[in-house]
Design a protein around this motif. Structure first.
Motif, PDB file in Angstrom:
ATOM      1  N   GLY A  24       0.829  -1.219   0.000  1.00  0.00           N
ATOM      2  CA  GLY A  24       0.000   0.000   0.000  1.00  0.00           C
ATOM      3  C   GLY A  24       0.853   1.254   0.000  1.00  0.00           C
ATOM      4  N   THR A  25       0.232   2.317   0.458  1.00  0.00           N
ATOM      5  CA  THR A  25       0.890   3.615   0.488  1.00  0.00           C
ATOM      6  C   THR A  25       0.902   4.122   1.916  1.00  0.00           C
ATOM      7  N   LEU A  26       1.398   5.356   2.109  1.00  0.00           N
ATOM      8  CA  LEU A  26       1.321   5.998   3.423  1.00  0.00           C
ATOM      9  C   LEU A  26      -0.131   6.248   3.771  1.00  0.00           C
ATOM     10  N   HIS A  77      -3.570   7.849   4.596  1.00  0.00           N
ATOM     11  CA  HIS A  77      -4.240   9.105   4.218  1.00  0.00           C
ATOM     12  C   HIS A  77      -5.417   9.333   5.163  1.00  0.00           C
ATOM     13  N   SER A  87       1.107   2.464   8.333  1.00  0.00           N
ATOM     14  CA  SER A  87       0.855   1.554   7.209  1.00  0.00           C
ATOM     15  C   SER A  87       2.155   0.811   6.911  1.00  0.00           C
ATOM     16  N   LEU A 102       4.217   1.277   4.564  1.00  0.00           N
ATOM     17  CA  LEU A 102       5.303   2.140   4.095  1.00  0.00           C
ATOM     18  C   LEU A 102       5.749   3.162   5.133  1.00  0.00           C
ATOM     19  N   SER A 132       1.879   8.531   9.307  1.00  0.00           N
ATOM     20  CA  SER A 132       1.378   9.891   8.987  1.00  0.00           C
ATOM     21  C   SER A 132       0.784  10.491  10.248  1.00  0.00           C
TER      22      SER A 132
END
Length: 905
Positions: free
Chosen positions: A18-20, A22, A107, A109, A112
């Motif tokens: 996945g990504t950071l 959000h 996550s 990665l 946040s």
């Protein structure tokens, strides 16, 4: 990582692609109300774990409430976390800033962080820092009520109540509640009286201030004085009084009562009636051929005065002078009469020859080359007359041209009473002015009155004067085009004395202050016979001593005529220009006179019914009939906001000392000729040039200001000096500027001396009112022509030439209309046909109402000399009442208005 409870956070985090994270929802700032905890929430995607950190410390994981879900669109894991924050936690925190919390999401990665959300304890103190205070203010005064609400978190919002009802400033432009919680009422009204309360409220509570009572009061004002009452003594010394009331306005809500007397009394003397008595009989006359002699007596010992009775009895007696023995020789008597007549004729011829011989000798001895023929002809005068083509003799067409194909000329002395004169009258065109010849004035109605004298007019205009046309619009310079209108002002005298003087006699005349619209008409017979008076007419150039009260304005110049100690037997007519847009619904216009003590008193209202004087208001001037000289002025009292003061807008320009600068001066002045003349004179001294034809601006009495701006200046050629592109003038400065014209100056700078042309616009507008735009297009180096006024430059005219109506015709009109008759052809009908329908009681008190009406006509038509309108009015009376005469009593015999038609005239 360790939190404040030394509990370990999860050591391993499930791995997932996945990504950071959000944040779909971040914690918001919150207030704790009373003891109720608040909830902070955080939502992120993709997120495997979310924890809160408050004031830099991790919140224990047991205090988190977490929920998981799957986003159907992306298939990623969504996590939402809640925590509670209590009042105790916030109170126990002591730091340099407010209590804050933020959440951190993990996550595969990385992590946040969300925004920081502050948490504060909400409250509202009980006591206002400043309560509003009660006030008493005069009507139209300003009301300011101060309010400082109690301290609170969040800051309290303020609302004002009047008599427990909320105030909405958006619905009333007169009220403003935006200024730092204060309540401002710009102009107090009676309806603004009441109890005002300041309400403060936030999310915690509402607080009420102390109520403040506002009272709007009205100071009393005197009404106008009533007319003086009749003298209470019918004969001899008594008194008369006048009164006024404190009702303009009446005092209200504790306002001050009027100061001064409500009643005035003065002494008076009523003339006692004196009955007439006969003088002694005269001696008996010589016995007549009928054998009778007579004697007479007159009722002059004394004559009746002040309403006294006339003598009773006969004024003449006759009786037989031969005691009945009367023998008449008719033939002898006839011979004696014949010879006596012949002898008298011979003697008269001899006396005439001797008189002419002596007169010629006396003229030659004094070396006089030219002899005035009028000294010999007496009632004769040289007269030129040409017939014109036939037309409707009842229509007065001043533009009709003469038919030069059929003409006959009569030149030589013609007696004014010669029967031939009537014949010549029948061939004339009615009031037909011909250029460069003497024109006869005649109407079929005037012939019916028995007018056979010739009335001559010189049709050729004086050089240098503007042609007379429809010239009632004072303040509007009439020109064929812009080129002939916009001219240099070098021909106007800068030291013009606004005063003129002349010597008048029994024949009367007219006195004019040139170029100002101010004139004085002295009627024929107003000055006693064998008397000569030096009369002057002047306009006050300095600041007027008359200071209008409130919103009242001075509508025209302050005019003085005199000497003040003279009195005339018939009213004279004074014409004063004004700048009001005439409307009785919007204006109440008064005539005021300055007393010898320098104070001003009201003479009358223009709409008032009075017999002391008469005011006739035309669109641009007021014509006043007066019996006493003095200083007079017109004052306007606006009745509504729609009252319009007419202003003339004019733009002048000139180069300044710095050759690159050009000055524009914009004037807003009263729409009167004298106001414009004053500006022209001042501009000539400054080297100013009129750049555009002046325009008329309708300035309303609605309290809105005037804006003057320069628009459309050519870029790269000109620029305007900073902060001068638009100037705003307060309403009171424009409305009450009674003497000096309003003047705004703009300074323009050209980039290079090669620029010699200027093109721009001047916009003059009243906020929420009328607007005028003047287009300026001029060469700044051009020297323009002279500007001449269109008013008469001849300040005085004496005798018959001062009047438009010939005196003989005037006499016939008065003789016909002064006497009431069954057909209704009286002076009231004459007034009605000349648009005089008000205050007819004034004319009824005059010895000759028709003469005064004609004097008023002369004053109104001094510029156009519109004899056609007068003659048409007379003919219309004749047509209207000739029909009435058919159904009235046939026994009444009177010269008919249609006499001229029946005789082919």
């Amino acid at each position: 990582w360790r939190n404040d409870n030394s509990e370990a956070l999860p050591e391993s985090i499930p791995s997932a692609p996945g990504t950071l994270p959000h944040f779909m929802e971040e914690p918001d700032d919150a207030y704790i109300i009373k003891s109720n905890p608040i909830v902070l929430r955080c939502k992120a995607m993709p997120a495997m774990q979310i924890f809160f950190k408050c004031n830099g410390e991790w919140v224990h994981q047991n205090e988190h409430v977490s929920e998981e879900s799957m986003d159907e669109t992306t298939g990623l894991k969504v996590r939402e976390v809640f925590i509670n924050v209590t009042r105790q936690q916030v109170e126990d925190f002591h730091g340099p800033e407010d209590y804050w919390c933020q959440c951190v999401a993990w996550s595969h990665l990385g992590t946040s962080k969300s925004r920081k959300a502050s948490v504060r304890i909400a409250y509202l103190r009980k006591n206002f820092e400043q309560d509003p205070q009660g006030k008493e203010v005069p009507i139209e005064g300003m009301i300011v009520l101060h309010c400082r609400p109690p301290e609170g978190v969040p800051a309290a919002e303020v609302e004002w109540l009047k008599n427990e009802e909320p105030i909405d400033s958006n619905l009333d432009e007169n009220i403003d509640t935006r200024a730092d919680h204060n309540l401002i009422i710009r102009q107090a009204r009676l309806s603004d009286s009441g109890n005002y309360t300041c309400m403060a409220a936030n999310i915690v509570a509402k607080r009420r201030s102390m109520s403040a009572t506002v009272v709007v009061y009205v100071n009393g004002g005197w009404s106008s004085w009533t007319e003086w009452s009749n003298c209470n003594a019918r004969c001899g010394r008594g008194w008369q009084k006048r009164s006024r009331t404190c009702t303009n306005p009446a005092p209200l809500n504790g306002g001050a009562f009027c100061e001064g007397m409500s009643v005035q009394k003065i002494t008076c003397t009523s003339l006692c009636p004196v009955d007439g008595n006969w003088e002694v009989w005269s001696e008996w006359s010589v016995c007549s051929p009928e054998c009778e002699h007579l004697r007479v007596r007159e009722c002059i010992a004394p004559p009746p005065r002040n309403g006294g009775k006339y003598c009773e009895g006969l004024s003449q007696e006759s009786e037989n002078c031969t005691e009945g023995l009367c023998i008449q020789d008719i033939e002898t008597a006839s011979d004696i009469a014949l010879y006596s007549g012949l002898g008298a004729a011979v003697i008269a011829v001899a006396v005439l020859v001797v008189a002419v011989t002596l007169y010629r000798r006396s003229q030659s001895e004094y070396g006089v080359d030219v002899i005035d023929s009028s000294a010999l002809t007496g009632g004769f005068q040289t007269f030129n007359f040409k017939t014109v083509r036939q037309g409707n003799s009842l229509l007065l067409n001043s533009s009709m041209q003469p038919d030069l194909t059929v003409s006959r000329t009569y030149s030589g002395p013609i007696c004014l009473q010669d029967p031939m004169d009537k014949e010549l009258m029948t061939e004339s065109s009615l009031f037909n002015p011909l250029s460069d010849i003497k024109v006869k004035v005649q109407s079929s109605f005037m012939v019916s009155l028995g007018v056979t004298e010739r009335a001559e007019y010189h049709g050729k205009a004086h050089s240098g004067t503007f042609p007379h046309g429809n010239n009632r619009a004072f303040g509007t310079i009439q020109a064929r085009n812009k080129a002939t209108y916009i001219q240099n002002l070098s021909s106007i005298s800068t030291t013009s004395e606004l005063k003129t003087t002349a010597i008048f006699g029994h024949l009367g005349g007219r006195l004019v202050v040139p170029n100002t619209g101010v004139s004085l008409l002295i009627p024929h017979g107003a000055i006693p016979e064998e008397c000569s008076w030096e009369i002057y007419l002047a306009i006050t150039q300095k600041e007027s001593s008359l200071q209008p009260e409130g919103t009242d304005v001075l509508l025209g110049p302050e005019v003085t005529c005199g000497p003040s100690d003279l009195s005339v037997s018939t009213p004279f007519a004074l014409t004063i220009p004004h700048c009001a847009e005439v409307n009785s619904e919007h204006w109440n216009i008064h005539l005021k006179k300055r007393t010898q003590q320098g104070k001003w008193e009201e003479v009358m209202s223009v709409e008032e019914e009075t017999t002391s004087c008469y005011c006739l208001l035309d669109p641009y001037a007021c014509h006043i009939l007066l019996n006493s000289f003095g200083t007079y002025a017109l004052i306007g009292e606006p009745i509504s906001d729609c009252a319009v003061r007419q202003l003339k807008v004019a733009v002048f320009g000139c180069l300044s000392c710095n050759s690159l600068d050009y000055n524009l001066r914009v004037y807003c002045m009263d729409n009167t000729p004298c106001a414009f003349q004053e500006v022209v004179s001042d501009e000539k001294l400054q080297g100013g040039q009129l750049l555009e034809e002046p325009k008329l601006l309708h300035f309303k009495g609605n309290t809105f200001s005037l804006q003057i701006s320069v628009l459309d200046i050519p870029p790269f050629l000109w620029r305007i000096k900073p902060f001068t592109a638009c100037q705003e003038v307060p309403f009171s400065r424009v409305w009450c500027s009674s003497q000096k014209p309003l003047h705004c100056a703009f300074s323009l700078e050209r980039y290079t001396p090669a620029t010699t042309q200027l093109s721009c616009k001047i916009c003059v507008r009243q906020v929420k009112g009328h607007e005028q735009i003047l287009q300026i297009q001029t060469s700044i180096l051009e020297v323009k022509c002279s500007l001449s006024f269109f008013y008469s430059n001849y300040p005085a005219q004496m005798g018959p030439k001062a009047f438009k109506i010939p005196y003989s015709i005037r006499q016939r009109i008065c003789a016909t209309f002064d006497t009431p008759n069954a057909k209704g052809k009286d002076w009231q009908m004459l007034a009605q046909k000349n648009s005089i329908n008000r205050n007819l009681s004034y004319f009824a008190t005059q010895s000759s109402p028709s003469a005064v009406i004609l004097d008023l006509w002369e004053a109104r038509h001094q510029h156009d000399g519109d004899l056609d309108s007068l003659a048409c009015a007379l003919e219309e009376i004749g047509r209207t009442h000739s029909k009435i005469s058919d159904i009235t009593e046939t026994e009444i015999e009177e010269p008919d208005f249609n006499y001229s038609r029946q005789n082919g005239l």
